[in-house]
Design a protein around this motif. Structure first.
Motif, short mmCIF file in Angstrom:
data_model
loop_
_atom_site.label_atom_id
_atom_site.label_comp_id
_atom_site.label_asym_id
_atom_site.label_seq_id
_atom_site.Cartn_x
_atom_site.Cartn_y
_atom_site.Cartn_z
N ARG A 284 -69.48 -29.84 38.30
CA ARG A 284 -69.17 -30.46 39.80
C ARG A 284 -68.88 -31.69 39.52
NH1 ARG A 284 -73.14 -27.98 41.92
NH2 ARG A 284 -72.22 -26.50 43.33
N THR B 237 -62.32 -20.98 48.17
CA THR B 237 -63.00 -20.53 46.92
C THR B 237 -61.48 -19.56 46.44
OG1 THR B 237 -63.52 -18.27 47.99
CG2 THR B 237 -65.18 -20.24 47.86
N SER B 238 -61.75 -19.44 45.14
CA SER B 238 -60.68 -18.66 44.41
C SER B 238 -61.01 -17.09 44.85
CB SER B 238 -61.15 -18.97 42.73
OG SER B 238 -62.21 -18.38 42.39
N LEU C 156 -64.16 -15.11 43.72
CA LEU C 156 -65.26 -14.95 44.19
C LEU C 156 -65.49 -14.03 45.20
CD1 LEU C 156 -66.31 -19.02 44.48
CD2 LEU C 156 -67.39 -17.15 43.21
N TYR D 180 -64.44 -18.98 37.99
CA TYR D 180 -64.58 -19.36 39.84
C TYR D 180 -64.01 -20.67 39.85
CZ TYR D 180 -67.21 -15.13 39.01
OH TYR D 180 -67.84 -13.88 38.41
N TRP D 181 -63.56 -20.95 40.99
CA TRP D 181 -63.51 -22.52 41.66
C TRP D 181 -63.67 -22.57 43.15
CZ3 TRP D 181 -60.07 -23.07 45.28
CH2 TRP D 181 -58.98 -22.41 45.54
N GLN D 182 -64.44 -23.48 43.46
CA GLN D 182 -64.68 -23.82 44.79
C GLN D 182 -64.72 -25.10 45.07
OE1 GLN D 182 -68.33 -21.67 46.75
NE2 GLN D 182 -69.14 -23.86 46.57
N VAL E 283 -70.13 -17.11 47.23
CA VAL E 283 -69.85 -18.57 47.07
C VAL E 283 -70.76 -19.19 45.76
CG1 VAL E 283 -69.33 -19.20 49.36
CG2 VAL E 283 -71.60 -19.42 48.86
N VAL F 292 -65.25 -24.54 53.35
CA VAL F 292 -65.43 -24.16 51.73
C VAL F 292 -63.86 -23.24 51.55
CG1 VAL F 292 -66.55 -22.68 50.24
CG2 VAL F 292 -67.64 -24.06 52.04
N LYS G 111 -74.16 -24.61 46.86
CA LYS G 111 -73.80 -25.79 47.32
C LYS G 111 -74.74 -26.84 47.72
CE LYS G 111 -72.21 -23.76 50.79
NZ LYS G 111 -71.56 -23.27 52.28
N SER H 26 -65.96 -27.55 42.14
CA SER H 26 -66.69 -26.86 41.42
C SER H 26 -66.07 -26.06 40.60
CB SER H 26 -67.81 -26.08 42.23
OG SER H 26 -68.73 -27.09 42.83
N VAL I 185 -65.48 -27.97 48.41
CA VAL I 185 -66.25 -28.00 49.77
C VAL I 185 -65.97 -29.51 50.21
CG1 VAL I 185 -68.68 -28.30 50.83
CG2 VAL I 185 -68.16 -26.36 48.76
#
Length: 452
Positions: free
Chosen positions: A127, A92-93, A96, A80-82, A100, A90, A103, A141, A84
């Motif tokens: 992160r 996300t990939s 996800l 996963y990537w995220q 999420v 937000v 955070k 992240s 923010v």
């Protein structure tokens, strides 16, 4: 008795288990560290890929297309990537889906490794706070599920356990084989010592390993001393017999002369007979006590029987007695002089009590040699058979004798692991004396009694 081979095998087994456990734990720990380091390195590469994609596109919406790893596009794939933003946006990939990543953890400008809850279990991530060219700041992240790391660790541990188990088994087998090879010279030494008395040859130290050679020399010396002690004891017994029989014969001659002038000398002759019999009995016990410590004694029964038979055939009382001798070649573990003492006492007893016939025969049965002396006399009642084997027991005092003949025979036979059995002769009707002795090559504590 404790076995050296068993000690070595058990000791090797314990050491193999300890070494396997210590080595397995140490190697498993090293493999865990390697797997953990590889996991972090791959995680860092993915994190760098997402940052590069964000920096190239300058648009969070375009990161999905720029990241080429297909696992980021598969729902709950474990990768996963995220992103923010400062204003709370937000991105996300697709993996996800509707979840999420945590955070509420502070981000720094340096990559920070963290662990937390993910869509399908615990994840480990990196992160980092990144500032783009346009001045916007994003917290990037990237996380990967720890399930794959756990599977890899378990597989490594199974491989280590199998490998060290195999090494341990090979070590135990090797210890067993090595012990057998090392114990071989000691077993050979034991066999050679047992055969030493037959060959009369000394053991050769050069035939054994260097570590065993001093022991071989000591055994040679010990066997030689033991043989000398036995021979010396038997010679002393023979010398003592000669020393006692000479004055006894002189005393008997004096009694003969005295009997020509004195009428009542019969008690004196009887007392002298009993003294002579006690001397013979004690000397027989001394010889037997010396011989029972020797090994591999061999005496041909047929030769002893024929020699004693010729002696009895020459006696005057044998001229009117039918004397049957039936023998065959057999060897027994008893001294020749003691065997002739046994046969002579049995034949003397048979000729004394027979009516007209005496028989001696030899047979072999189940590794035992049976010598049977039979006569056609009155025999001995069953309830009195144990009595006559006791010292100084005479059932009939009207017949000349000391009553020690069968007792001496019983002592000698027992000293060599044999037995004397008294019974009724089915063929001749009188007494049957059955001597059971060990045939050469048979080793046991005592020979079983055979019913006559």
């Amino acid at each position: 008795m404790r076995s050296l081979q068993r000690r070595v095998i058990i000791g090797g087994l314990i050491w193999a288990v300890i070494a396997t456990l210590i080595g397995g734990i140490a190697l498993a720990t090293i493999f865990d560290q390697i797997a953990n380091r590889r996991f972090n390195e791959i995680l860092n590469e993915r994190h760098t890929q997402v940052i590069v994609a964000l920096g190239d596109t300058q648009s969070p919406q375009s990161v999905e297309a720029a990241v080429t790893d297909p696992a980021f596009g598969r729902v709950y794939s474990g990768r996963y990537w995220q992103l923010v933003g400062e204003n709370g946006d937000v991105f996300t990939s697709p993996s996800l889906f509707d979840a999420v990543l945590p955070k509420n953890m502070a981000a720094t400008e340096a990559p920070t490794i963290w662990e937390g809850s993910g869509p399908n279990g615990t994840v480990r991530g990196i992160r980092e706070r990144v500032t783009l060219v346009d001045g916007s700041t994003w917290t990037v992240s990237v996380a990967t599920s720890l399930n794959a790391l756990a599977v890899e660790r378990a597989e490594m541990r199974r491989s280590v356990a199998f490998a060290f188990g195999l090494v341990g088994l090979l070590g135990i087998a090797g210890a067993g084989v090595l012990t057998t090879v090392m114990i071989g010279p000691l077993r050979k030494l034991g066999a050679d010592v047992r055969n030493r008395w037959d060959s009369e040859n000394a053991l050769i130290p050069d035939d054994y390993p260097t570590e065993v050679a001093p022991l071989v020399k000591d055994i040679n010396e010990l066997i030689g001393r033991n043989r000398d002690i036995l021979d010396r004891g038997r010679r002393q017994a023979a010398d003592l017999a000669h020393a006692l029989k000479t004055p006894s014969a002189a005393l008997r001659n004096e009694l003969v002369v005295l009997s020509q002038t004195v009428d009542d000398t019969a008690p004196l002759f009887e007392a002298l007979d009993r003294i002579d019999a006690q001397i013979v009995r004690s000397l027989a016990r001394m010889r037997a006590a010396s011989a029972e410590n020797a090994v591999h004694i061999r005496t041909d029964v047929d030769q002893a029987v024929q020699r004693i038979a010729r002696l009895f055939r020459s006696l005057p009382e044998a001229q009117s007695t039918e004397f049957e001798v039936s023998s065959f070649s057999a060897a027994v573990a008893i001294d020749a002089q003691d065997l002739e003492e046994i046969i002579g006492n049995l034949l003397e007893n048979a000729f004394k009590w027979c009516k007209s016939a005496v028989s001696i025969s030899v047979e072999e049965r189940d590794g035992l040699v049976l010598i049977l002396v039979e006569d056609d006399g009155p025999g001995i009642a069953e309830e009195q058979r144990n009595t006559v084997l006791q010292e100084s027991s005479r059932l009939d005092t009207s017949v000349p004798g000391t009553g020690l003949g069968l007792s001496i025979v019983n002592d000698l036979a027992s000293a060599y692991g044999g037995s004397l059995e008294l019974g009724r002769s089915k063929r001749m009707g009188g007494l049957c004396c059955c001597i059971t002795l060990l045939a050469v090559g048979r080793q046991t504590d005592a020979a079983p009694a055979v019913t006559a």
